[in-house]
Design a protein around this motif. Structure first.
Motif, PDB file in Angstrom:
ATOM      1  N   ARG A   1       0.831  -1.174   0.067  1.00 44.72           N
ATOM      2  CA  ARG A   1       0.023   0.148   0.128  1.00 44.72           C
ATOM      3  C   ARG A   1       0.748   1.269  -0.026  1.00 44.72           C
ATOM      4  N   ILE A   2       2.018   1.254   0.879  1.00 42.12           N
ATOM      5  CA  ILE A   2       2.769   2.444   0.884  1.00 42.12           C
ATOM      6  C   ILE A   2       3.497   2.784  -0.457  1.00 42.12           C
TER       7      ILE A   2
ATOM      8  N   ARG B   1       1.010   3.842  -2.977  1.00 37.48           N
ATOM      9  CA  ARG B   1       0.814   5.191  -2.781  1.00 37.48           C
ATOM     10  C   ARG B   1       2.100   6.112  -3.418  1.00 37.48           C
TER      11      ARG B   1
END
Length: 172
Positions: free
Chosen positions: A54-55, A58
């Protein structure tokens, strides 16, 4: 008679949760050092999956690739330098772990970064807050004006940076 007021609390008196000011600073330095070790080991465990996390999604593959270039070029020195660059501070340690930067050098660089960056931030931010509170106690109107000017300056800076970034994207 004019009396000069301190903008930082007394180091030996209780400051937060009954702890003295200096001890709170030491605890924050140790906590930051611990967080950097966690970042490294999570990055090392994730490895290539960092891009799909997810990081990683992003941040974007391009940004991570730029950070990888910095780490590959500078190694552990990049870890020390990342403390002074806001976006790198929390992304570079993950990448250093994923790229398997030498852990002993990483520990040295992150310890030096914590010992130099955290006290400046801790004392500087505390002095700023306490100075503003003392200003507010003596002149609430002036304190409000200073706070509004500070916020306006921060907003102007963010807008300026966004405009510069948009111009760079349009020029490319």
């Amino acid at each position: 008679m004019w009396r000069r007021a301190l903008a930082v609390p007394s180091p030996g008196e209780p400051f937060w949760l009954g702890l003295p000011y200096w001890l709170v600073g030491v605890i924050l330095i140790v906590a930051l050092f611990g967080a950097f070790q966690v970042y490294y080991w999570v990055g090392r465990k994730l490895g290539e999956r960092l891009y799909d996390s997810r990081i990683g999604v992003r941040l974007g593959r391009e940004r991570i690739a730029k950070i990888e270039g910095v780490v590959e070029r500078w190694g552990a020195l990049a870890v020390y330098g990342c403390f002074w660059v806001p976006m790198l501070r929390h992304t570079l340690p993950w990448v250093a772990g994923a790229l398997r930067v030498s852990y002993p050098w990483y520990v040295v660089a992150s310890a030096l970064g914590c010992l130099t960056w955290a006290p400046l931030w801790w004392f500087g931010l505390t002095a700023l807050v306490w100075g503003w509170l003392q200003l507010a106690a003596s002149s609430p109107v002036t304190a409000v004006v200073v706070a509004v000017l500070g916020m306006a300056g921060a907003v102007a800076f963010v807008l300026w940076r966004r405009r510069k970034r948009a111009e760079k994207v349009l020029a490319a």
